[in-house]
Write a protein that holds these residues in place. Structure first.
Motif, PDB file in Angstrom:
ATOM      1  N   GLU A  37       0.832  -1.205   0.000  1.00 25.73           N
ATOM      2  CA  GLU A  37       0.000   0.000   0.000  1.00 25.73           C
ATOM      3  C   GLU A  37       0.865   1.253   0.000  1.00 25.73           C
ATOM      4  N   ALA A  38       1.867   1.283   0.861  1.00 21.60           N
ATOM      5  CA  ALA A  38       2.750   2.451   0.937  1.00 21.60           C
ATOM      6  C   ALA A  38       3.524   2.657  -0.360  1.00 21.60           C
ATOM      7  N   SER A  39       3.718   1.577  -1.123  1.00 25.11           N
ATOM      8  CA  SER A  39       4.454   1.660  -2.389  1.00 25.11           C
ATOM      9  C   SER A  39       3.541   1.963  -3.569  1.00 25.11           C
ATOM     10  N   GLY A  40       2.227   2.098  -3.308  1.00 26.29           N
ATOM     11  CA  GLY A  40       1.297   2.431  -4.380  1.00 26.29           C
ATOM     12  C   GLY A  40       0.618   1.241  -5.018  1.00 26.29           C
ATOM     13  N   ILE A  41       0.813   0.047  -4.453  1.00 28.08           N
ATOM     14  CA  ILE A  41       0.129  -1.154  -4.954  1.00 28.08           C
ATOM     15  C   ILE A  41      -1.018  -1.450  -3.989  1.00 28.08           C
ATOM     16  N   HIS A  42      -2.234  -1.174  -4.422  1.00 30.37           N
ATOM     17  CA  HIS A  42      -3.356  -1.131  -3.491  1.00 30.37           C
ATOM     18  C   HIS A  42      -4.324  -2.296  -3.650  1.00 30.37           C
ATOM     19  N   LEU A  43      -4.963  -2.657  -2.537  1.00 34.07           N
ATOM     20  CA  LEU A  43      -6.193  -3.416  -2.634  1.00 34.07           C
ATOM     21  C   LEU A  43      -7.229  -2.502  -3.269  1.00 34.07           C
ATOM     22  N   THR A  79     -22.189  -3.856  -2.064  1.00 31.71           N
ATOM     23  CA  THR A  79     -22.179  -5.318  -2.182  1.00 31.71           C
ATOM     24  C   THR A  79     -20.833  -5.890  -1.751  1.00 31.71           C
ATOM     25  N   GLY A  80     -19.757  -5.257  -2.223  1.00 26.81           N
ATOM     26  CA  GLY A  80     -18.430  -5.748  -1.881  1.00 26.81           C
ATOM     27  C   GLY A  80     -18.168  -5.715  -0.395  1.00 26.81           C
ATOM     28  N   MET A  81     -18.536  -4.615   0.262  1.00 25.38           N
ATOM     29  CA  MET A  81     -18.305  -4.507   1.700  1.00 25.38           C
ATOM     30  C   MET A  81     -19.170  -5.484   2.495  1.00 25.38           C
ATOM     31  N   LEU A  82     -20.367  -5.743   2.027  1.00 26.70           N
ATOM     32  CA  LEU A  82     -21.196  -6.746   2.708  1.00 26.70           C
ATOM     33  C   LEU A  82     -20.563  -8.130   2.613  1.00 26.70           C
ATOM     34  N   ILE A  83     -19.992  -8.434   1.451  1.00 24.47           N
ATOM     35  CA  ILE A  83     -19.302  -9.717   1.294  1.00 24.47           C
ATOM     36  C   ILE A  83     -18.066  -9.768   2.189  1.00 24.47           C
ATOM     37  N   VAL A  84     -17.418  -8.633   2.368  1.00 24.45           N
ATOM     38  CA  VAL A  84     -16.219  -8.572   3.216  1.00 24.45           C
ATOM     39  C   VAL A  84     -16.560  -8.835   4.676  1.00 24.45           C
ATOM     40  N   TYR A  85     -17.617  -8.186   5.187  1.00 23.63           N
ATOM     41  CA  TYR A  85     -17.857  -8.186   6.630  1.00 23.63           C
ATOM     42  C   TYR A  85     -18.851  -9.238   7.126  1.00 23.63           C
ATOM     43  N   THR A  86     -19.702  -9.763   6.247  1.00 23.06           N
ATOM     44  CA  THR A  86     -20.707 -10.724   6.723  1.00 23.06           C
ATOM     45  C   THR A  86     -20.108 -12.051   7.174  1.00 23.06           C
ATOM     46  N   PRO A  87     -19.178 -12.675   6.418  1.00 19.56           N
ATOM     47  CA  PRO A  87     -18.611 -13.952   6.890  1.00 19.56           C
ATOM     48  C   PRO A  87     -17.944 -13.878   8.263  1.00 19.56           C
ATOM     49  N   PRO A  88     -17.081 -12.882   8.557  1.00 11.81           N
ATOM     50  CA  PRO A  88     -16.513 -12.841   9.914  1.00 11.81           C
ATOM     51  C   PRO A  88     -17.562 -12.549  10.989  1.00 11.81           C
ATOM     52  N   SER A 138     -10.047  -8.273  -4.759  1.00  9.66           N
ATOM     53  CA  SER A 138      -9.784  -7.639  -3.468  1.00  9.66           C
ATOM     54  C   SER A 138     -10.858  -7.998  -2.449  1.00  9.66           C
ATOM     55  N   VAL A 139     -12.099  -8.067  -2.908  1.00 14.40           N
ATOM     56  CA  VAL A 139     -13.198  -8.452  -2.010  1.00 14.40           C
ATOM     57  C   VAL A 139     -12.936  -9.827  -1.420  1.00 14.40           C
ATOM     58  N   ILE A 140     -12.561 -10.770  -2.271  1.00 17.70           N
ATOM     59  CA  ILE A 140     -12.325 -12.144  -1.813  1.00 17.70           C
ATOM     60  C   ILE A 140     -11.140 -12.187  -0.848  1.00 17.70           C
ATOM     61  N   LEU A 141     -10.070 -11.465  -1.175  1.00 20.18           N
ATOM     62  CA  LEU A 141      -8.887 -11.474  -0.319  1.00 20.18           C
ATOM     63  C   LEU A 141      -9.189 -10.882   1.058  1.00 20.18           C
ATOM     64  N   ILE A 142      -9.860  -9.730   1.087  1.00 23.05           N
ATOM     65  CA  ILE A 142     -10.148  -9.074   2.364  1.00 23.05           C
ATOM     66  C   ILE A 142     -11.127  -9.909   3.184  1.00 23.05           C
TER      67      ILE A 142
END
Length: 280
Positions: A37-43, A79-88, A138-142
């Motif tokens: 992230e600091a190098s400019g390669i972002h999720l 949609t992406g954020m719901l997929i990120v936070y619902t499983p945990p 990124s959604v799947i990874l997070i």
């Protein structure tokens, strides 16, 4: 001396491959993501979503951008954020059924993690206002990272039941940090949402109020405080590794977020730091 201190604040843990391997794995994974992230390669989410990067590229042909666009799958941010936070969140809920016993510390760990992700789901539905989308990779990874770390933290807390507790009990201090972190994070998320006061507004503005007057990512700062609080409640090697790794990732993300604001807004106040007031 460091080993002696760790022995005083960390649980005695069973010597099995899983509990020994997961702390360095999660720490190194998050640290590498933070460096990227600091190098400019972002999720690919929020202001760093790939479509915004395409718009800001200079000298790229429309045909190459178009072909690259077709190579990714993009979801709406909601949609992406719901997929990120619902499983945990569901992992936290399931832990009350799968591990119904345990001491007060175990109950606090399960409750803190479950409430954290419940809050996140509610913010996705009712607080956040979105500018773009999220790339599926990124959604799947997070989502996988959050689900794995939540499940592992809970499982590790389960397997240390009955082992020697740390000589220094940090759980009440951890509760205070967790509450401070979750309240501060929510407050600054609300301030962020108010920067888009008109329906359909997807533009970025310099956020004001609260610690935004001192740092551009106070919501990240309070998230670090929050996860540090969970680690103090838990006092397992994995929870400390996750808290430190998360801090490194969010430090990298906040560093490049400040760079992004500096590049987009000529009037961005130079005294506003990335994450820690007056320091960084």
């Amino acid at each position: 001396m460091m080993i002696t201190l760790l022995e005083r604040v960390v649980y005695e843990e069973p010597s099995n491959l899983f509990t020994m391997a997961m702390p360095p794995i999660i720490f190194l994974s998050l640290a590498i993501l933070g460096l990227a992230e600091a190098s400019g390669i972002h999720l690919q989410y929020s202001k760093f979503c790939i479509n915004m990067n395409f718009m800001n590229m200079v000298g790229s042909s429309s045909s190459s951008s178009s072909s690259h666009n077709h190579s990714v799958i993009k979801l709406s941010s909601r949609t992406g954020m719901l997929i990120v936070y619902t499983p945990p969140f569901l992992a936290g809920v399931a832990s009350f059924i799968l591990f119904s016993g345990g001491d007060s510390r175990f109950l606090l760990v399960k409750s803190a993690l479950t409430f954290h992700f419940f809050k996140r789901v509610m913010e996705v539905l009712f607080v956040h206002k979105y500018s773009g989308g999220m790339v599926l990779d990124s959604v799947i990874l997070i989502s996988t990272t959050y689900f794995t770390t939540t499940s592992t933290m809970i499982y590790t807390q389960h397997v240390v039941q009955g082992f020697q507790e740390p000589l220094i009990d940090l759980k009440l201090f951890g509760v205070v940090l967790f509450l401070l972190g979750i309240c501060g994070n929510f407050y600054h998320h609300c301030l962020l949402s108010k920067t888009r006061d008109q329906k359909g507004d997807k533009s970025y503005k310099i956020p004001r109020g609260g610690l935004f007057n001192l740092v551009i990512c106070p919501h990240y700062l309070f998230e670090i405080v929050q996860f540090l609080g969970v680690s103090f409640i838990s006092q397992t090697t994995f929870s400390f590794a996750f808290a430190l790794g998360s801090a490194l990732y969010l430090t990298g993300r906040s560093y490049d977020t400040r760079k992004w604001y500096l590049s987009k807004f000529e009037n961005f106040p130079k005294h506003v730091k990335a994450l820690v007031p007056y320091v960084f």
